[in-house]
Design a protein around this motif. Structure first.
Motif, short mmCIF file in Angstrom:
data_model
loop_
_atom_site.label_atom_id
_atom_site.label_comp_id
_atom_site.label_asym_id
_atom_site.label_seq_id
_atom_site.Cartn_x
_atom_site.Cartn_y
_atom_site.Cartn_z
N LEU A 40 0.68 -1.12 0.11
CA LEU A 40 0.06 -0.06 -0.10
C LEU A 40 0.99 1.27 -0.12
CD1 LEU A 40 -2.75 1.46 0.30
CD2 LEU A 40 -2.55 1.14 2.75
N VAL A 41 1.78 1.10 0.83
CA VAL A 41 2.88 2.56 0.79
C VAL A 41 3.63 2.61 -0.53
CG1 VAL A 41 4.94 3.55 1.92
CG2 VAL A 41 3.29 2.25 3.38
N ARG A 42 3.99 1.49 -1.03
CA ARG A 42 4.69 1.44 -2.36
C ARG A 42 3.65 2.11 -3.47
NH1 ARG A 42 5.32 -0.48 -7.05
NH2 ARG A 42 3.44 -2.09 -7.02
N LEU A 43 2.53 1.56 -3.67
CA LEU A 43 1.59 2.08 -4.59
C LEU A 43 0.99 3.52 -4.35
CD1 LEU A 43 -0.92 -0.86 -5.08
CD2 LEU A 43 0.55 -0.08 -6.60
N HIS A 44 0.74 3.87 -3.01
CA HIS A 44 0.33 5.16 -2.74
C HIS A 44 1.62 6.11 -3.00
CE1 HIS A 44 -0.50 8.90 -0.72
NE2 HIS A 44 -1.91 8.51 -0.39
N ARG A 45 2.91 5.94 -2.93
CA ARG A 45 4.02 6.71 -3.36
C ARG A 45 3.94 6.85 -4.95
NH1 ARG A 45 9.89 6.40 -4.28
NH2 ARG A 45 10.87 8.35 -3.82
N VAL A 46 3.97 5.80 -5.64
CA VAL A 46 3.71 5.79 -7.38
C VAL A 46 2.53 6.77 -7.59
CG1 VAL A 46 3.21 4.68 -9.42
CG2 VAL A 46 4.50 3.41 -7.38
N LEU A 47 1.32 6.68 -6.84
CA LEU A 47 0.17 7.66 -7.23
C LEU A 47 0.43 9.12 -6.80
CD1 LEU A 47 -2.70 8.10 -7.85
CD2 LEU A 47 -3.34 7.61 -5.42
N THR A 48 1.20 9.38 -5.79
CA THR A 48 1.70 10.67 -5.32
C THR A 48 2.64 11.43 -6.32
OG1 THR A 48 1.34 10.10 -2.86
CG2 THR A 48 2.79 12.01 -3.59
N VAL A 49 3.49 10.45 -6.87
CA VAL A 49 4.77 11.19 -7.66
C VAL A 49 3.71 11.53 -9.13
CG1 VAL A 49 6.73 10.39 -9.15
CG2 VAL A 49 6.40 10.11 -6.95
N ARG A 50 3.06 10.60 -9.69
CA ARG A 50 2.73 10.60 -10.84
C ARG A 50 1.41 12.00 -10.93
NH1 ARG A 50 1.77 4.72 -13.81
NH2 ARG A 50 3.99 4.42 -13.42
N SER A 51 0.81 11.81 -9.43
CA SER A 51 -0.28 13.29 -9.69
C SER A 51 0.55 14.45 -9.48
CB SER A 51 -1.12 12.91 -8.43
OG SER A 51 -1.73 11.77 -8.32
N SER A 52 1.75 14.53 -8.72
CA SER A 52 2.61 15.60 -8.73
C SER A 52 3.01 16.19 -9.79
CB SER A 52 3.65 15.50 -7.72
OG SER A 52 3.26 15.14 -6.40
N VAL A 53 3.50 15.25 -10.56
CA VAL A 53 4.22 15.38 -12.09
C VAL A 53 2.73 16.01 -12.91
CG1 VAL A 53 5.05 14.55 -14.48
CG2 VAL A 53 5.92 13.67 -12.13
N TYR A 54 1.77 15.35 -12.73
CA TYR A 54 0.57 15.77 -13.65
C TYR A 54 0.23 17.15 -13.33
CZ TYR A 54 -4.26 16.00 -15.51
OH TYR A 54 -5.39 16.28 -15.83
N VAL A 74 2.93 10.02 4.31
CA VAL A 74 3.68 9.97 5.37
C VAL A 74 2.86 9.42 6.49
CG1 VAL A 74 4.48 11.41 7.31
CG2 VAL A 74 5.09 12.17 4.91
N ARG A 75 1.57 9.50 6.77
CA ARG A 75 0.75 8.68 7.69
C ARG A 75 0.90 7.32 7.49
NH1 ARG A 75 -2.30 13.16 7.78
NH2 ARG A 75 -3.66 12.70 5.94
N LEU A 76 0.75 6.70 6.04
CA LEU A 76 1.09 5.46 5.68
C LEU A 76 2.30 4.78 6.10
CD1 LEU A 76 -0.85 5.09 2.35
CD2 LEU A 76 -1.48 4.16 4.71
N ALA A 77 3.59 5.80 5.84
CA ALA A 77 4.76 5.29 6.18
C ALA A 77 4.99 5.22 7.64
CB ALA A 77 5.64 6.20 5.31
N ARG A 78 4.44 5.96 8.37
CA ARG A 78 4.58 6.11 9.68
C ARG A 78 3.99 4.70 10.18
NH1 ARG A 78 6.73 10.73 11.56
NH2 ARG A 78 6.15 12.69 10.65
N ARG A 79 2.87 4.56 9.78
CA ARG A 79 2.07 3.01 10.30
C ARG A 79 3.21 1.91 10.12
NH1 ARG A 79 -3.28 2.47 7.50
NH2 ARG A 79 -2.85 0.42 7.76
N LEU A 80 3.92 1.94 8.69
CA LEU A 80 4.79 1.01 8.48
C LEU A 80 6.04 0.88 9.17
CD1 LEU A 80 5.19 -1.48 6.52
CD2 LEU A 80 6.45 0.32 4.98
N SER A 81 6.43 2.03 9.59
CA SER A 81 7.57 2.16 10.16
C SER A 81 7.34 1.52 11.76
CB SER A 81 7.96 3.48 10.40
OG SER A 81 9.18 3.90 11.48
N GLN A 82 6.03 2.08 12.24
CA GLN A 82 5.99 1.39 13.66
C GLN A 82 5.39 -0.01 13.57
OE1 GLN A 82 2.37 3.68 14.52
NE2 GLN A 82 3.63 5.54 15.27
N HIS A 83 5.02 -0.61 12.61
CA HIS A 83 4.61 -2.14 12.34
C HIS A 83 5.86 -2.95 12.17
CE1 HIS A 83 2.05 -5.39 11.88
NE2 HIS A 83 2.74 -5.87 10.70
#
Length: 127
Positions: A40-54, A74-83
């Motif tokens: 989920l974190v990986r896919l969200h990052r891809v979405l974020t980058v593509r949306s930013s470029v768009y 960042v919220r998702l990555a914090r969850r991953l970091s805690q988990h």
């Protein structure tokens, strides 16, 4: 981006499918983070980058269009970091650097510095 019109269209149109995949994966990641949260974190990052470029050159509202994506990442990555700190902490640092770059592009230098310093501290912990 000196891409052909077809390539650009395919790249940017993929944001819709990415958004659907992120939305589908989010409840699964909540139920079974071991299996789904990193993806989920990986896919969200891809979405974020593509949306930013768009949105980068399409509107003066660039920051408004993508800010929530960076914050959610960042919220998702914090969850991953805690988990799962071993993998999640370096990922959190990378996503904080992404958001720091966004803040810089938006002319928000205080928050950019805060995110960058936080990222460096996480990278130091990972060593």
């Amino acid at each position: 981006m000196q891409w052909s019109p077809d390539s650009k269209r395919h790249y940017f149109d993929s944001r819709i499918a990415l958004r659907e995949r992120v939305d589908t994966l989010a409840p699964r990641a909540a139920e079974d983070p071991d299996l789904h949260l990193a993806e989920l974190v990986r896919l969200h990052r891809v979405l974020t980058v593509r949306s930013s470029v768009y949105w980068e050159h399409r509107t003066h509202l660039f920051a408004d269009r993508v800010r929530s994506l960076f914050d959610d990442g960042v919220r998702l990555a914090r969850r991953l970091s805690q988990h799962h700190p071993a993998d999640g902490t370096p990922t959190l640092a990378k996503i904080l650097i992404d958001r720091s770059t966004f803040h810089t592009a938006a002319g928000e230098f205080g928050p950019a510095l805060d995110d960058f310093c936080q990222a460096l501290s996480y990278l130091a912990e990972a060593d």
